[in-house]
Enzyme design. Structure first.
Site, mmCIF file in Angstrom:
data_model
loop_
_atom_site.group_PDB
_atom_site.id
_atom_site.type_symbol
_atom_site.label_atom_id
_atom_site.label_comp_id
_atom_site.label_asym_id
_atom_site.label_seq_id
_atom_site.Cartn_x
_atom_site.Cartn_y
_atom_site.Cartn_z
ATOM 1 N N LYS A 1 0.622 -1.093 -0.051
ATOM 2 C CA LYS A 1 -0.009 0.028 0.050
ATOM 3 C C LYS A 1 0.917 1.332 0.105
ATOM 4 O O LYS A 1 0.613 2.109 -0.810
ATOM 5 C CB LYS A 1 -1.082 0.013 1.069
ATOM 6 C CG LYS A 1 -1.839 1.117 0.938
ATOM 7 C CD LYS A 1 -2.524 1.201 2.688
ATOM 8 C CE LYS A 1 -1.898 1.810 3.790
ATOM 9 N NZ LYS A 1 -2.670 2.050 4.865
ATOM 10 N N ASP B 1 -6.635 1.417 1.013
ATOM 11 C CA ASP B 1 -6.754 1.533 2.537
ATOM 12 C C ASP B 1 -8.073 1.077 2.838
ATOM 13 O O ASP B 1 -8.733 0.425 2.255
ATOM 14 C CB ASP B 1 -6.181 2.805 2.827
ATOM 15 C CG ASP B 1 -7.190 3.904 2.441
ATOM 16 O OD1 ASP B 1 -8.107 3.590 1.692
ATOM 17 O OD2 ASP B 1 -7.229 4.964 2.825
#
Length: 219
Positions: A120, A138
């Protein structure tokens, strides 16, 4: 969500916010990498408060190494997991100095090998710093993707793969910013503000909140 609906979904977000950006504050690619690394399980607001004084002093990996782990902790002690994060930031900074001449590599695979940098984080940096068509999933994007029917998946990686497959041009670079902001300010976790959502007619969510008072749609 069908192909034409997905295009319209992003068209509306783009119309409302033509140039979406991360809410993290940074001055260069290295500072962005540090800020995103620190933002795990923390808010952007909290990270920004901690990094303003830090980034006024530290602009390069070498300067971070010179500051040292204890010096970094003093700046970020208000952020969750600051001990582990400080250790990782010093370690990744040292690697950047030794292997990459103090520069952040424009390569996701190389980035995820750095201490404390996951997929991420690497996706955010690749997108924000290098303009890559990456989708940093997220909690907000995971929720929006599943709730709306835009990109369903049981894991963040599964949602990411769906977004990679489904998001059309010219929205691919800005997509993850729009989705994060949409999840943060409108499609909220506990009480989504469907009554003011521009995507309400496209969304597959059954329990839409239809007014400010929290009234939900009939089952």
């Amino acid at each position: 969500m069908k192909k034409d609906q997905i295009f319209e979904f992003f068209r509306r977000l783009a119309e409302a916010n033509p140039s979406p950006e991360t809410e993290l504050e940074f001055g260069n690619t290295y500072q962005l990498l540090v800020a995103v690394t620190l933002s795990a399980q923390a808010t952007d607001v909290g990270v920004n408060k901690a990094t303003r004084a830090l980034f006024a002093k530290v602009k390069t990996p070498q300067q971070m190494v010179d500051l040292g782990e204890d010096g970094l902790k003093e700046h970020i002690k208000t952020i969750g997991l600051f001990n582990t994060k400080a250790k990782n930031v010093i370690a990744l900074s040292q690697i950047l100095v030794e292997r990459y001449g103090g520069e952040v590599p424009a390569n996701r695979d190389a980035m995820v090998e750095l201490p404390g940098v996951g997929r991420k984080t690497a996706n955010v940096v690749m997108n924000c710093a290098f303009g890559a068509e990456t989708f940093a999933v997220d909690t907000h994007i995971f929720r929006v993707g599943n709730r709306t029917g835009l990109a369903k998946g049981k894991t963040p990686l599964a949602v990411e793969k769906q977004l990679e497959k489904k998001v059309p041009q010219p929205f691919r670079v800005g997509a993850h910013h729009w989705l994060i902001l949409h999840g943060r300010y409108i499609c909220k976790a506990r009480t989504p503000e469907c009554w003011r959502c521009p995507e309400v007619d496209l969304c597959a969510f059954k329990d839409k909140v239809l007014d400010r008072g929290g009234r939900k749609a009939a089952a």
